[in-house]
Design a protein around this motif. Structure first.
Motif, PDB file in Angstrom:
ATOM      1  N   UNK A  79       0.968  -1.064   0.044  1.00 19.20           N
ATOM      2  CA  UNK A  79       0.129   0.020  -0.256  1.00 19.20           C
ATOM      3  C   UNK A  79       0.952   1.407   0.009  1.00 19.20           C
ATOM      4  N   UNK A  80       1.804   1.180   0.842  1.00 21.50           N
ATOM      5  CA  UNK A  80       2.722   2.441   1.092  1.00 21.50           C
ATOM      6  C   UNK A  80       3.568   2.620  -0.498  1.00 21.50           C
ATOM      7  N   UNK A  81       4.080   1.483  -0.986  1.00 19.12           N
ATOM      8  CA  UNK A  81       4.887   1.912  -2.068  1.00 19.12           C
ATOM      9  C   UNK A  81       4.038   2.182  -3.184  1.00 19.12           C
ATOM     10  N   UNK A  82       2.578   1.759  -3.275  1.00 23.21           N
ATOM     11  CA  UNK A  82       1.829   2.110  -4.429  1.00 23.21           C
ATOM     12  C   UNK A  82       1.575   3.606  -4.034  1.00 23.21           C
ATOM     13  N   UNK A  83       1.229   4.081  -2.989  1.00 24.02           N
ATOM     14  CA  UNK A  83       0.739   5.527  -2.504  1.00 24.02           C
ATOM     15  C   UNK A  83       1.991   6.394  -2.768  1.00 24.02           C
ATOM     16  N   UNK A  84       3.302   6.035  -2.475  1.00 18.90           N
ATOM     17  CA  UNK A  84       4.131   6.789  -2.602  1.00 18.90           C
ATOM     18  C   UNK A  84       4.740   7.035  -4.248  1.00 18.90           C
ATOM     19  N   UNK A  85       4.575   5.823  -4.864  1.00 15.97           N
ATOM     20  CA  UNK A  85       4.775   5.976  -6.320  1.00 15.97           C
ATOM     21  C   UNK A  85       3.719   6.909  -6.865  1.00 15.97           C
ATOM     22  N   UNK A  86       2.614   6.915  -6.673  1.00 18.08           N
ATOM     23  CA  UNK A  86       1.545   8.036  -6.963  1.00 18.08           C
ATOM     24  C   UNK A  86       1.929   9.216  -6.919  1.00 18.08           C
ATOM     25  N   UNK A  87       2.592   9.799  -5.973  1.00 20.39           N
ATOM     26  CA  UNK A  87       2.988  11.319  -5.621  1.00 20.39           C
ATOM     27  C   UNK A  87       1.827  12.015  -5.305  1.00 20.39           C
ATOM     28  N   UNK A  88       0.698  11.854  -5.826  1.00 25.81           N
ATOM     29  CA  UNK A  88      -0.510  12.870  -5.896  1.00 25.81           C
ATOM     30  C   UNK A  88      -1.344  12.031  -5.153  1.00 25.81           C
ATOM     31  N   UNK A  89      -2.290  12.767  -4.216  1.00 25.69           N
ATOM     32  CA  UNK A  89      -3.276  12.114  -3.506  1.00 25.69           C
ATOM     33  C   UNK A  89      -4.576  11.636  -4.447  1.00 25.69           C
ATOM     34  N   UNK A  90      -5.321  10.849  -4.144  1.00 29.35           N
ATOM     35  CA  UNK A  90      -6.613  10.543  -5.059  1.00 29.35           C
ATOM     36  C   UNK A  90      -7.328  11.759  -5.303  1.00 29.35           C
ATOM     37  N   UNK A  91      -7.392  12.665  -4.308  1.00 32.06           N
ATOM     38  CA  UNK A  91      -8.430  14.079  -4.712  1.00 32.06           C
ATOM     39  C   UNK A  91      -7.360  14.948  -5.576  1.00 32.06           C
ATOM     40  N   UNK A  92      -6.283  14.880  -5.393  1.00 31.11           N
ATOM     41  CA  UNK A  92      -5.389  15.584  -6.487  1.00 31.11           C
ATOM     42  C   UNK A  92      -5.280  15.141  -7.873  1.00 31.11           C
ATOM     43  N   UNK A  93      -5.327  13.786  -7.968  1.00 26.49           N
ATOM     44  CA  UNK A  93      -5.457  13.118  -9.036  1.00 26.49           C
ATOM     45  C   UNK A  93      -6.788  13.323  -9.904  1.00 26.49           C
ATOM     46  N   UNK A  94      -7.856  13.578  -9.048  1.00 20.72           N
ATOM     47  CA  UNK A  94      -9.315  13.680  -9.459  1.00 20.72           C
ATOM     48  C   UNK A  94      -9.359  15.235 -10.349  1.00 20.72           C
TER      49      UNK A  94
END
Length: 171
Positions: free
Chosen positions: A19-34
């Motif tokens: 979970x942390x690895x994926x979260x860190x790779x995304x760099x943006x929160x889900x809200x920021x990506x939306x």
């Protein structure tokens, strides 16, 4: 009573490292990506609404977008047997046209790649060559602002109906 546990909580608590690895790779929160997707869509709307040929056709369309949940991303890494860095479709939009004129899907695709750089080898034409289950759509991945990749699906409402609730959905 039986406690209902959502899948996203399972990965968050039972597979915290993943979970942390994926979260860190995304760099943006889900809200920021939306929010990124909303901003990504604006120029597409502008291009469609200001194209003389498309204006002349007087059709309606809808663009929806989504940023995938960490759990869905985790599932993709498992199903495709790829690390998150090799997944291009962590964000996606769908453009659905209310028309029987299939050529308009290709016209909008042209507008899309005028706006955003196409990621090589990601264009799939399931309109001209439908999947065996009848699924039809144009798929591509484009690189938006800040080089973030977005999967784009283009189809008519009739194609969407089949994909969403017809034979293709139940294949």
């Amino acid at each position: 009573k039986m406690l209902k546990v959502s899948a996203k909580w399972v990965i968050k608590f039972l597979h915290r490292d993943i979970y942390n690895q994926i979260s860190e790779t995304l760099t943006l929160s889900r809200e920021q990506r939306e929010e990124y997707i909303e901003n990504f869509i604006k120029p597409i709307n502008f291009a469609i609404e200001n194209d003389a040929y498309l204006k002349e056709k007087k059709f309606k369309y809808k663009i929806t977008g989504r940023a995938k949940h960490i759990y869905s991303i985790y599932n993709k890494t498992i199903i495709r047997n790829k690390p998150i860095e090799e997944l291009y479709d962590l964000q996606a939009i769908r453009i659905i046209l209310d028309t029987k004129e299939i050529d308009l899907c290709y016209r909008i695709y042209e507008k899309l790649i005028e706006l955003y750089r196409s990621v090589p080898d990601t264009f799939k034409d399931y309109i001209k060559e439908p999947k065996p289950n009848g699924y039809q759509s144009l798929h591509t991945i484009v690189s938006g602002p800040a080089s973030m990749n977005i999967e784009v699906q283009l189809r008519s409402f009739a194609m969407h109906k089949i994909a969403d609730s017809g034979v293709a959905a139940h294949w």
